[in-house]
Scaffold this motif. Structure first.
Motif, PDB file in Angstrom:
ATOM      1  N   LEU A 181       0.829  -1.209   0.000  1.00  0.00           N
ATOM      2  CA  LEU A 181       0.000   0.000   0.000  1.00  0.00           C
ATOM      3  C   LEU A 181       0.856   1.248   0.000  1.00  0.00           C
ATOM      4  CD1 LEU A 181      -0.135   1.508   2.992  1.00  0.00           C
ATOM      5  CD2 LEU A 181      -1.692  -0.352   3.520  1.00  0.00           C
ATOM      6  N   HIS A 182       0.208   2.362  -0.286  1.00  0.00           N
ATOM      7  CA  HIS A 182       0.883   3.623  -0.572  1.00  0.00           C
ATOM      8  C   HIS A 182       1.261   4.363   0.722  1.00  0.00           C
ATOM      9  CE1 HIS A 182       1.777   6.531  -3.829  1.00  0.00           C
ATOM     10  NE2 HIS A 182       1.652   7.421  -2.853  1.00  0.00           N
ATOM     11  N   ASP A 183       2.377   3.974   1.310  1.00  0.00           N
ATOM     12  CA  ASP A 183       2.856   4.586   2.550  1.00  0.00           C
ATOM     13  C   ASP A 183       3.807   5.745   2.247  1.00  0.00           C
ATOM     14  OD1 ASP A 183       4.695   2.605   1.541  1.00  0.00           O
ATOM     15  OD2 ASP A 183       5.861   2.866   3.373  1.00  0.00           O
ATOM     16  N   CYS A 184       3.355   6.706   1.458  1.00  0.00           N
ATOM     17  CA  CYS A 184       4.193   7.876   1.205  1.00  0.00           C
ATOM     18  C   CYS A 184       4.624   8.521   2.517  1.00  0.00           C
ATOM     19  CB  CYS A 184       3.460   8.874   0.322  1.00  0.00           C
ATOM     20  SG  CYS A 184       1.770   9.231   0.849  1.00  0.00           S
ATOM     21  N   PHE A 185       3.742   8.428   3.508  1.00  0.00           N
ATOM     22  CA  PHE A 185       4.024   8.844   4.882  1.00  0.00           C
ATOM     23  C   PHE A 185       3.386   7.809   5.813  1.00  0.00           C
ATOM     24  CE2 PHE A 185       3.924  12.558   2.193  1.00  0.00           C
ATOM     25  CZ  PHE A 185       5.099  13.218   2.528  1.00  0.00           C
ATOM     26  N   ALA A 186       3.988   7.615   6.965  1.00  0.00           N
ATOM     27  CA  ALA A 186       3.476   6.597   7.887  1.00  0.00           C
ATOM     28  C   ALA A 186       2.034   6.875   8.283  1.00  0.00           C
ATOM     29  CB  ALA A 186       4.367   6.519   9.131  1.00  0.00           C
ATOM     30  N   THR A 187       1.647   8.146   8.356  1.00  0.00           N
ATOM     31  CA  THR A 187       0.261   8.490   8.672  1.00  0.00           C
ATOM     32  C   THR A 187      -0.687   7.914   7.634  1.00  0.00           C
ATOM     33  OG1 THR A 187       0.690  10.602   7.565  1.00  0.00           O
ATOM     34  CG2 THR A 187       0.755  10.604   9.968  1.00  0.00           C
ATOM     35  N   ASN A 188      -0.279   7.942   6.357  1.00  0.00           N
ATOM     36  CA  ASN A 188      -1.167   7.435   5.317  1.00  0.00           C
ATOM     37  C   ASN A 188      -1.303   5.922   5.378  1.00  0.00           C
ATOM     38  OD1 ASN A 188      -2.876   8.179   3.040  1.00  0.00           O
ATOM     39  ND2 ASN A 188      -1.470   6.943   1.831  1.00  0.00           N
ATOM     40  N   GLU A 189      -0.232   5.224   5.743  1.00  0.00           N
ATOM     41  CA  GLU A 189      -0.377   3.769   5.870  1.00  0.00           C
ATOM     42  C   GLU A 189      -1.411   3.434   6.942  1.00  0.00           C
ATOM     43  OE1 GLU A 189       2.081  -0.285   6.994  1.00  0.00           O
ATOM     44  OE2 GLU A 189       2.990   1.165   5.639  1.00  0.00           O
ATOM     45  N   LEU A 190      -1.329   4.111   8.083  1.00  0.00           N
ATOM     46  CA  LEU A 190      -2.277   3.829   9.165  1.00  0.00           C
ATOM     47  C   LEU A 190      -3.708   4.131   8.742  1.00  0.00           C
ATOM     48  CD1 LEU A 190      -1.939   4.294  12.916  1.00  0.00           C
ATOM     49  CD2 LEU A 190      -3.844   5.459  11.781  1.00  0.00           C
ATOM     50  N   ILE A 191      -3.939   5.276   8.147  1.00  0.00           N
ATOM     51  CA  ILE A 191      -5.287   5.648   7.711  1.00  0.00           C
ATOM     52  C   ILE A 191      -5.802   4.672   6.647  1.00  0.00           C
ATOM     53  CG2 ILE A 191      -6.568   7.427   6.451  1.00  0.00           C
ATOM     54  CD1 ILE A 191      -4.708   9.489   7.903  1.00  0.00           C
TER      55      ILE A 191
END
Length: 402
Positions: A293-303
């Motif tokens: 998945l698109h974890d450009c930032f760790a926040t986005n992976e969690l969301i």
């Protein structure tokens, strides 16, 4: 019966820091040659090609592919921000699914500028994301930090406020991806970091530190897609991985009417595409074994865990704490190291995700191998916006013999 579509060959270069040496024609040529070799076919078998890159001149795809062969085939050039690679895959899949062609080449590549991702290539016209920035400015102050990190940093802050998520959860995700990346010889970063080291790295914006952010990268990835009849014709049944479903979604109007920083960062697009995909394929998120998945930032992976229904809404923090996102947990997320460790050459990212999942389902992922992987999920997000979510399945069934 509807036409099935299979990935029969994949290839990618190492992802490297911008300016580390090499140019996009070299990267692209190497990825295509690797994919053709993996499939065991020649370029003249390819009937159409779809090329993706987010920064570059028009017809750059032709510049790459003319080195491989000049066969007069249609070559498309695609730019859909960070979802460019998967958008190219989506187009090629539809060409085969519709019966227009039987063999497609998909290529993604990028040669990026060093430093943080900027807000746009052109300074004499409005950015395609101008309305997104204006909406974000209604809910958060726009500061001098790179605008991309503000999108995803603010989305993380909203999740923290709504659900009690903490910076430690984001740090655990980043540490996990760096740990996974150590096993990937093609990854840009191959160093392990502890949760504490991630938390103590330079603060970038909001909850995000440097080690929670993906780097800019140069590199390329490629895939060969075939119809069921072509797989049989070329004897590639053992190589073939079926694309059992693929959905693309774009933003809906409530992005601008609701007050949600997570929607500005694409969370609703993900949820829409995932819901459609599960409904159309009959696959449950509980059936998925491995995810890129698109974890450009760790926040986005969690969301994104919640948007992909890997856990319930508001439950992503517990999902992380339980270790359900890594080896030994419920599903392995980003075994490649994800964008955070592997790197993020925008146009190549979707093809690199595809390659990793094909290797996983074939059992060819080496020390990264997810045990008994049968169903794989891919998520590739581009703000502005578009998201592509894909399901892959191990195994080929010759329906002509049923």
């Amino acid at each position: 019966m509807s036409r099935k579509v299979f990935v029969v060959g994949v290839g990618m270069t190492n992802f490297v820091k911008p300016g580390a040496g090499g140019d996009y024609p070299e990267y692209g040529k190497r990825a295509v040659e690797n994919a053709l070799a993996d499939a065991g076919i020649k370029y003249d078998v390819v009937q159409q090609a779809v090329c993706g890159y987010a920064s570059g001149d028009s017809t750059s795809g032709q510049r790459v592919l003319y080195q491989i062969g000049m066969t007069g085939i249609p070559i498309y050039n695609v730019n859909n921000n960070c979802s460019t690679g998967s958008t190219a895959l989506f187009i090629a899949k539809q060409l085969i699914e519709a019966g227009i062609i039987d063999v497609a080449l998909v290529l993604g590549f990028e040669k990026m500028a060093p430093g943080a991702l900027g807000g746009g290539m052109f300074k004499d016209r409005e950015s395609p994301l101008a309305n997104h920035v204006r909406k974000m400015s209604e809910m958060a102050e726009i500061v001098k930090s790179p605008i991309t990190v503000q999108y995803f940093g603010n989305a993380g802050l909203e999740h923290m406020k709504k659900y009690g998520t903490t910076e430690v959860h984001f740090a655990k995700i980043a540490a996990k991806n760096h740990r996974h990346g150590m096993r990937n010889p093609r990854a840009q970063s191959k160093r392990e970091y502890s949760v504490e080291e991630v938390l103590n790295s330079r603060k970038i914006y909001g909850p995000l530190t440097k080690l929670m952010c993906c780097p800019t990268s140069d590199g390329a990835g490629a895939a060969i897609l075939m119809s069921e009849s072509a797989v049989i014709q070329f004897g590639l049944q053992r190589k073939a991985i079926e694309i059992i479903g693929m959905e693309m979604a774009t933003d809906t109007a409530d992005l601008f009417t609701d007050n949600s920083l997570m929607k500005v960062a694409g969370s609703q697009m993900t949820a829409i595409a995932a819901k459609r995909l599960y409904e159309k394929t009959g696959i449950s998120p509980m059936d998925v074994n491995v995810v890129e998945l698109h974890d450009c930032f760790a926040t986005n992976e969690l969301i994104t865990y919640e948007g992909l229904q890997l856990c319930g809404v508001g439950q992503a923090g517990k999902f992380v704490d339980a270790g359900d996102n890594t080896y030994g947990g419920r599903v392995v997320v980003n075994p490649s190291g994800g964008l955070i460790a592997k790197g993020h050459p925008l146009g190549a990212t979707g093809l690199a995700q595809c390659a990793e999942l094909v290797w996983q389902l074939r059992g060819e992922a080496g020390t990264r191998q997810v045990k008994n992987a049968k169903i794989a999920l891919q998520h590739n997000l581009g703000l502005g916006g578009a998201v592509v979510v894909t399901l892959y399945k191990k195994g080929f069934t010759d329906r002509s013999k049923l």
